[in-house]
Design a protein around this motif. Structure first.
Motif, PDB file in Angstrom:
ATOM      1  N   LYS A   8       0.599  -1.193  -0.118  1.00 26.68           N
ATOM      2  CA  LYS A   8      -0.016  -0.004   0.103  1.00 26.68           C
ATOM      3  C   LYS A   8       0.784   1.114   0.322  1.00 26.68           C
ATOM      4  CE  LYS A   8      -4.229   0.385   0.555  1.00 26.68           C
ATOM      5  NZ  LYS A   8      -5.238  -0.325  -0.106  1.00 26.68           N
ATOM      6  N   GLY A   9       0.333   1.587  -0.966  1.00 23.36           N
ATOM      7  CA  GLY A   9       1.574   3.303  -1.273  1.00 23.36           C
ATOM      8  C   GLY A   9       2.889   2.911  -1.378  1.00 23.36           C
ATOM      9  N   LEU A  10       3.950   3.838  -0.974  1.00 28.02           N
ATOM     10  CA  LEU A  10       5.588   3.525  -0.447  1.00 28.02           C
ATOM     11  C   LEU A  10       5.287   2.150   0.051  1.00 28.02           C
ATOM     12  CD1 LEU A  10       6.359   6.994  -1.896  1.00 28.02           C
ATOM     13  CD2 LEU A  10       6.462   4.583  -3.477  1.00 28.02           C
ATOM     14  N   PHE A  11       4.865   1.109   0.922  1.00 29.81           N
ATOM     15  CA  PHE A  11       5.212   0.014   1.124  1.00 29.81           C
ATOM     16  C   PHE A  11       4.569  -1.001   1.083  1.00 29.81           C
ATOM     17  CE2 PHE A  11       4.171  -1.223   5.786  1.00 29.81           C
ATOM     18  CZ  PHE A  11       5.233  -2.460   5.891  1.00 29.81           C
ATOM     19  N   LEU A  12       5.390  -1.661   0.270  1.00 36.44           N
ATOM     20  CA  LEU A  12       5.679  -2.715  -0.807  1.00 36.44           C
ATOM     21  C   LEU A  12       6.365  -4.119  -0.117  1.00 36.44           C
ATOM     22  CD1 LEU A  12       5.963  -0.128  -3.662  1.00 36.44           C
ATOM     23  CD2 LEU A  12       3.755  -1.380  -3.035  1.00 36.44           C
ATOM     24  N   GLY A  13       5.956  -5.030  -0.977  1.00 39.25           N
ATOM     25  CA  GLY A  13       6.778  -6.598  -1.036  1.00 39.25           C
ATOM     26  C   GLY A  13       6.227  -7.025  -2.046  1.00 39.25           C
ATOM     27  N   ALA A  14       7.688  -8.459  -1.743  1.00 37.67           N
ATOM     28  CA  ALA A  14       7.394  -8.962  -3.288  1.00 37.67           C
ATOM     29  C   ALA A  14       7.633 -10.218  -2.270  1.00 37.67           C
ATOM     30  CB  ALA A  14       8.456  -8.784  -4.745  1.00 37.67           C
ATOM     31  N   GLU A  15       7.411 -11.441  -3.092  1.00 41.18           N
ATOM     32  CA  GLU A  15       6.932 -12.673  -1.968  1.00 41.18           C
ATOM     33  C   GLU A  15       7.775 -13.503  -3.255  1.00 41.18           C
ATOM     34  OE1 GLU A  15       5.529 -16.533   0.710  1.00 41.18           O
ATOM     35  OE2 GLU A  15       4.632 -14.005   0.451  1.00 41.18           O
ATOM     36  N   LEU A  16       8.897 -14.691  -2.169  1.00 35.40           N
ATOM     37  CA  LEU A  16      10.126 -15.381  -3.081  1.00 35.40           C
ATOM     38  C   LEU A  16       9.890 -16.496  -2.892  1.00 35.40           C
ATOM     39  CD1 LEU A  16      13.541 -13.528  -3.852  1.00 35.40           C
ATOM     40  CD2 LEU A  16      11.624 -12.960  -5.113  1.00 35.40           C
ATOM     41  N   VAL A  17       9.145 -17.718  -3.995  1.00 34.10           N
ATOM     42  CA  VAL A  17       8.810 -18.743  -3.993  1.00 34.10           C
ATOM     43  C   VAL A  17       9.573 -19.727  -4.870  1.00 34.10           C
ATOM     44  CG1 VAL A  17       6.460 -17.943  -3.057  1.00 34.10           C
ATOM     45  CG2 VAL A  17       6.691 -18.723  -5.495  1.00 34.10           C
ATOM     46  N   LYS A  18       9.697 -20.612  -5.043  1.00 34.02           N
ATOM     47  CA  LYS A  18      10.808 -22.166  -5.219  1.00 34.02           C
ATOM     48  C   LYS A  18       9.777 -22.206  -6.349  1.00 34.02           C
ATOM     49  CE  LYS A  18      13.328 -24.129  -2.468  1.00 34.02           C
ATOM     50  NZ  LYS A  18      14.168 -24.886  -1.823  1.00 34.02           N
ATOM     51  N   ASP A  19       7.969 -22.386  -5.948  1.00 34.76           N
ATOM     52  CA  ASP A  19       6.888 -22.883  -7.026  1.00 34.76           C
ATOM     53  C   ASP A  19       6.191 -22.087  -6.896  1.00 34.76           C
ATOM     54  OD1 ASP A  19       4.483 -24.715  -7.936  1.00 34.76           O
ATOM     55  OD2 ASP A  19       6.164 -25.590  -8.969  1.00 34.76           O
ATOM     56  N   ARG A  20       5.436 -21.995  -8.181  1.00 34.53           N
ATOM     57  CA  ARG A  20       3.876 -21.130  -7.838  1.00 34.53           C
ATOM     58  C   ARG A  20       2.909 -21.621  -7.331  1.00 34.53           C
ATOM     59  NH1 ARG A  20       4.103 -15.710 -12.233  1.00 34.53           N
ATOM     60  NH2 ARG A  20       6.023 -14.740 -12.098  1.00 34.53           N
ATOM     61  N   VAL A  21       2.884 -22.760  -7.944  1.00 35.35           N
ATOM     62  CA  VAL A  21       1.637 -23.783  -7.431  1.00 35.35           C
ATOM     63  C   VAL A  21       1.304 -24.596  -6.008  1.00 35.35           C
ATOM     64  CG1 VAL A  21       1.161 -25.607  -8.001  1.00 35.35           C
ATOM     65  CG2 VAL A  21       1.636 -24.533 -10.212  1.00 35.35           C
ATOM     66  N   THR A  22       2.844 -24.321  -5.269  1.00 31.46           N
ATOM     67  CA  THR A  22       3.409 -25.104  -3.798  1.00 31.46           C
ATOM     68  C   THR A  22       2.818 -23.996  -3.117  1.00 31.46           C
ATOM     69  OG1 THR A  22       4.941 -25.406  -3.708  1.00 31.46           O
ATOM     70  CG2 THR A  22       3.923 -27.301  -5.306  1.00 31.46           C
ATOM     71  N   LYS A  23       3.350 -22.918  -3.791  1.00 28.05           N
ATOM     72  CA  LYS A  23       3.907 -21.429  -3.375  1.00 28.05           C
ATOM     73  C   LYS A  23       5.156 -21.882  -1.682  1.00 28.05           C
ATOM     74  CE  LYS A  23      -0.742 -19.240  -3.687  1.00 28.05           C
ATOM     75  NZ  LYS A  23      -1.443 -19.367  -2.878  1.00 28.05           N
ATOM     76  N   GLU A  24       5.658 -22.921  -2.085  1.00 26.00           N
ATOM     77  CA  GLU A  24       7.335 -22.962  -1.678  1.00 26.00           C
ATOM     78  C   GLU A  24       8.058 -22.390  -1.177  1.00 26.00           C
ATOM     79  OE1 GLU A  24      10.731 -26.467  -0.232  1.00 26.00           O
ATOM     80  OE2 GLU A  24       9.287 -26.124  -2.177  1.00 26.00           O
ATOM     81  N   PRO A  25       8.688 -21.410   0.184  1.00 26.86           N
ATOM     82  CA  PRO A  25       9.760 -20.244   0.036  1.00 26.86           C
ATOM     83  C   PRO A  25      10.464 -20.727  -0.357  1.00 26.86           C
ATOM     84  CG  PRO A  25       7.778 -20.930   2.015  1.00 26.86           C
ATOM     85  CD  PRO A  25       8.170 -21.408   1.206  1.00 26.86           C
ATOM     86  N   VAL A  26      11.385 -19.426  -1.013  1.00 26.84           N
ATOM     87  CA  VAL A  26      12.616 -19.935  -1.430  1.00 26.84           C
ATOM     88  C   VAL A  26      13.540 -19.760  -0.090  1.00 26.84           C
ATOM     89  CG1 VAL A  26      12.797 -19.181  -3.207  1.00 26.84           C
ATOM     90  CG2 VAL A  26      13.297 -17.871  -1.497  1.00 26.84           C
ATOM     91  N   GLU A  27      14.666 -20.291   0.219  1.00 30.79           N
ATOM     92  CA  GLU A  27      15.599 -20.239   1.166  1.00 30.79           C
ATOM     93  C   GLU A  27      16.126 -18.790   1.473  1.00 30.79           C
ATOM     94  OE1 GLU A  27      19.051 -23.317   1.343  1.00 30.79           O
ATOM     95  OE2 GLU A  27      17.163 -24.252   0.352  1.00 30.79           O
ATOM     96  N   GLU A  28      16.212 -18.210   2.792  1.00 33.66           N
ATOM     97  CA  GLU A  28      16.478 -17.080   3.325  1.00 33.66           C
ATOM     98  C   GLU A  28      17.730 -16.860   2.459  1.00 33.66           C
ATOM     99  OE1 GLU A  28      17.418 -14.885   7.390  1.00 33.66           O
ATOM    100  OE2 GLU A  28      15.863 -16.990   7.480  1.00 33.66           O
ATOM    101  N   LYS A  29      18.837 -17.644   2.690  1.00 37.74           N
ATOM    102  CA  LYS A  29      20.601 -17.309   2.445  1.00 37.74           C
ATOM    103  C   LYS A  29      19.824 -16.832   0.276  1.00 37.74           C
ATOM    104  CE  LYS A  29      21.135 -22.287   1.162  1.00 37.74           C
ATOM    105  NZ  LYS A  29      21.529 -21.462  -0.815  1.00 37.74           N
ATOM    106  N   ASP A  30      19.082 -17.167  -0.038  1.00 37.11           N
ATOM    107  CA  ASP A  30      18.863 -16.550  -1.277  1.00 37.11           C
ATOM    108  C   ASP A  30      18.084 -15.481  -1.938  1.00 37.11           C
ATOM    109  OD1 ASP A  30      19.673 -19.381  -1.901  1.00 37.11           O
ATOM    110  OD2 ASP A  30      18.060 -20.018  -2.433  1.00 37.11           O
TER     111      ASP A  30
END
Length: 464
Positions: free
Chosen positions: A384-406
Motif C-alpha cells: 500500500k503506497g510506498l510500502f511494498l513487498g515481493a514474496e519469492l517462492v520456488k514454485d508458484r503452485v506449491t508456494k514453497e518459499p525460497v531459502e532465506e540465504k537466497d
C-alpha cells in the motif's frame, strides 16, 4: 557526498569494530572484514566510509526517514529548540509538544490525546498498560487479555515480544508475560494455511476476521480487553488486509467491548499514502501508536494516541491515588522530538508528499508486477503506497518459499549495485522470503525505475 571526515576514517572503522554492538547483526565476520559505516545522507542517497553511493529504498534501513536525508529545515528547528529548552519531564508541557500535538490530532479525527515516549516498543507498552489498568478500573481485573496477530511485530521489549507474532524473533527470549493471545494472520496469498483456501476477496477478508472472533469466544469475551494489530503487517511479510477484513474487525471489537489498538509504528505519517494506515480502511481505533516516520529519524520520538473516552477513564476519581495513569517515559520529555516532528509534517504538507506517495507507490507496484511476469521466482507482490513487498517462492503452485540465504543474496547483490533494499529475515521460521521496499516519500519516477531495474538484475544473477 560533501567529503570524508577530517580524521583518519580507518580509525573510525577500528573504533566501531572494537566497541559498537550493531543491531540485528552477527559480528563474527567483522573479525576479518570492516563493518559498514554510513557517513552521509542527502535526499535518498547515502554514502559509506569508502565513498560508495547507495540509493536507499528502505528509508534508513527500517522504514524511518520518510522525508529524506539532509533536511536543514528540521535540523534548524531542532537546534533552535535545544538552545531554548532541551528537556523537561512530561509531567509539565512544552511549546513544541503542545503545537505538535494539536497539529497531529488535526489529522486524526476521533482521537484527542497524545502521550509522548521515545520508541515504538515503549509506545505499545503504554497502550498495553492502559488496557490493563482499564481492566482493573472497570472490570475487576478480569478483562485483561490482549490479542495480537500472527506475523505482526510490536517491539523488542519482553512485553511487546509477548505480543509478537514472529516466532523466530522471540526464540531464546522467553518466558514471556501472560495474558497475550495470538490470532491468525490475514494473508490471502497463504489462505490455505488458515483453512480458507476456498474463499477469496471480501468473503475471505470477513472469514479471516471471524477467526479473531473464534479466539475471543474460546478465551471468553469477558477476559479479553484489547486487540493489537498493524494496519499493514510490516516485517512479517508486508501483508495488506483483504477487503472486508477491517470492517468486520471493528464490528467484533464493538460487539465484545474490546479496545482496538492500531500499531502505526511503520505505516504512520504518510507511508501508505494517508497520514495513517488505518485511515485507508475507515476504522476508528481506541489507541494509535507511532514512531519511525513521526520525525523521520531527525530526533527520537514515539507516541501513544488515544480517544477522549479512553483519557476520561483515568481521571474519574481524583481522590483515588491510583486512578490516573501512573507512568513516565523519561525521554518522552525531550523537546527536540516534537520540534522535529512538527517540521516533518509541514514538509509532507508543503511538498505534497502524500500525493507523491500514492503516485509513486502505484508506479512501483506496476513495476513489481512487471517483474513478476518476468521472474517465476516472484510468487506475489503486495503493499500500500510506498510500502511494498515481493514474496519469492520456488514454485508458484506449491508456494514453497525460497531459502532465506537466497533472499539475502538478492539483497547483497542489490547492495553491490548501489541499492539498499530490505527483506523479512530471522522473523518467521521457513517464511523469511519477502523482499521489502519503503523508499522515502520524496522518491521520483527515475528513482522508482532504478530500484526495480536493479532488483531485476539481482534476481537474474541469483536465480537465473
Amino acid at each position: 557526498m560533501d567529503g570524508m571526515l577530517e580524521n583518519d576514517i580507518q580509525a573510525v572503522v577500528d573504533a566501531d569494530r572494537a566497541h559498537i554492538w550493531h543491531h540485528l547483526t552477527q559480528h563474527k565476520p567483522f573479525e576479518t572484514a570492516d563493518p559498514r559505516i554510513i557517513i552521509e545522507g542527502k535526499g535518498m542517497r547515502v554514502w559509506d566510509q569508502n565513498g560508495k553511493e547507495y540509493l536507499d529504498a528502505v528509508s534508513g534501513g527500517v522504514w524511518t526517514v520518510n522525508v529524506g536525508y539532509g533536511r536543514e529545515q528540521i535540523a534548524d528547528a531542532v537546534r533552535d529548540q535545544l538552545v531554548k529548552l532541551c528537556y523537561f519531564a512530561q509531567s509539565a508541557g512544552s511549546v513544541a509538544g503542545s503545537q505538535f500535538a494539536e497539529k497531529l490530532i488535526s489529522k486524526m479525527p476521533g482521537m484527542s490525546r497524545v502521550y509522548t515516549t521515545n520508541s515504538g516498543s515503549e509506545a505499545n507498552e503504554k497502550a498495553f498498560k492502559m488496557i490493563r489498568q482499564i481492566a482493573h478500573k472497570k472490570y475487576g481485573g478480569e478483562k485483561y487479555k490482549i490479542l495480537y496477530r500472527d506475523r505482526d511485530y510490536h517491539g523488542g521489549t519482553l512485553a511487546t515480544m509477548s505480543a509478537g507474532g514472529q516466532d523466530e524473533r522471540n526464540m531464546q527470549y522467553g518466558p514471556f508475560a501472560p495474558g497475550f493471545v495470538r490470532v491468525p494472520h490475514c494473508m490471502e496469498y497463504r489462505k490455505d494455511e488458515l483453512g480458507l483456501g476456498h474463499l477469496s476477496g471480501r468473503e475471505f477478508g470477513i472469514a479471516a476476521a471471524n477467526l479473531i472472533e473464534e479466539v475471543i469466544l474460546r478465551e471468553g469475551p469477558e477476559t479479553v480487553g484489547g486487540l493489537c494489530l498493524e494496519p499493514v503487517t510490516a516485517g512479517g511479510g508486508v501483508i495488506t488486509p483483504p477487503e472486508g477484513y477491517w470492517e468486520r474487525v471493528q464490528e467484533i471489537c464493538k460487539q465484545y467491548d474490546i479496545l482496538l489498538h492500531i500499531d502505526e509504528v511503520v505505516c504512520g505519517i504518510g507511508r501508505t499514502g494517508t497520514w495513517f494506515g488505518y485511515q485507508q480502511y475507515g476504522i476508528q481505533p481506541d489507541f494509535v501508536t507511532m514512531a519511525k516516520g513521526v520525525a523521520s529519524g531527525y530526533a527520537a520520538i514515539a507516541l501513544c494516541v488515544t480517544t477522549e473516552e479512553v483519557f476520561e477513564m483515568f481521571k474519574s476519581d481524583p481522590t483515588d491515588k491510583l486512578d490516573h495513569f501512573r507512568d513516565i517515559s523519561t525521554f518522552g520529555g525531550c523537546v527536540a522530538g516534537p520540534a522535529a516532528a512538527l517540521e516533518n509534517m509541514k514538509i509532507i504538507e508543503d511538498e505534497g508528499l502524500l500525493e507523491n506517495c500514492d503516485a509513486m507507490g502505484a508506479r512501483m507496484m506496476g513495476n513489481l508486477q512487471a517483474l513478476m511476469e518476468k521472474h517465476e521466482i516472484i510468487g506475489d507482490v503486495r503493499g500500500k503506497g510506498l510500502f511494498l513487498g515481493a514474496e519469492l517462492v520456488k514454485d508458484r503452485v506449491t508456494k514453497e518459499p525460497v531459502e532465506e540465504k537466497d533472499v539475502m543474496a538478492v539483497v547483497a547483490e542489490c547492495g553491490a549495485q548501489g541499492l539498499i533494499i530490505g527483506a523479512s529475515n530471522r522473523s518467521i521460521p521457513g517464511r523469511n522470503n519477502v523482499l521489502c521496499f519503503s523508499p522515502a516519500l520524496i522518491v521520483t519516477p527515475e528513482d522508482v525505475d532504478l530500484i526495480t531495474e536493479t532488483v531485476d538484475r539481482a534476481l537474474t544473477k541469483v536465480f537465473g
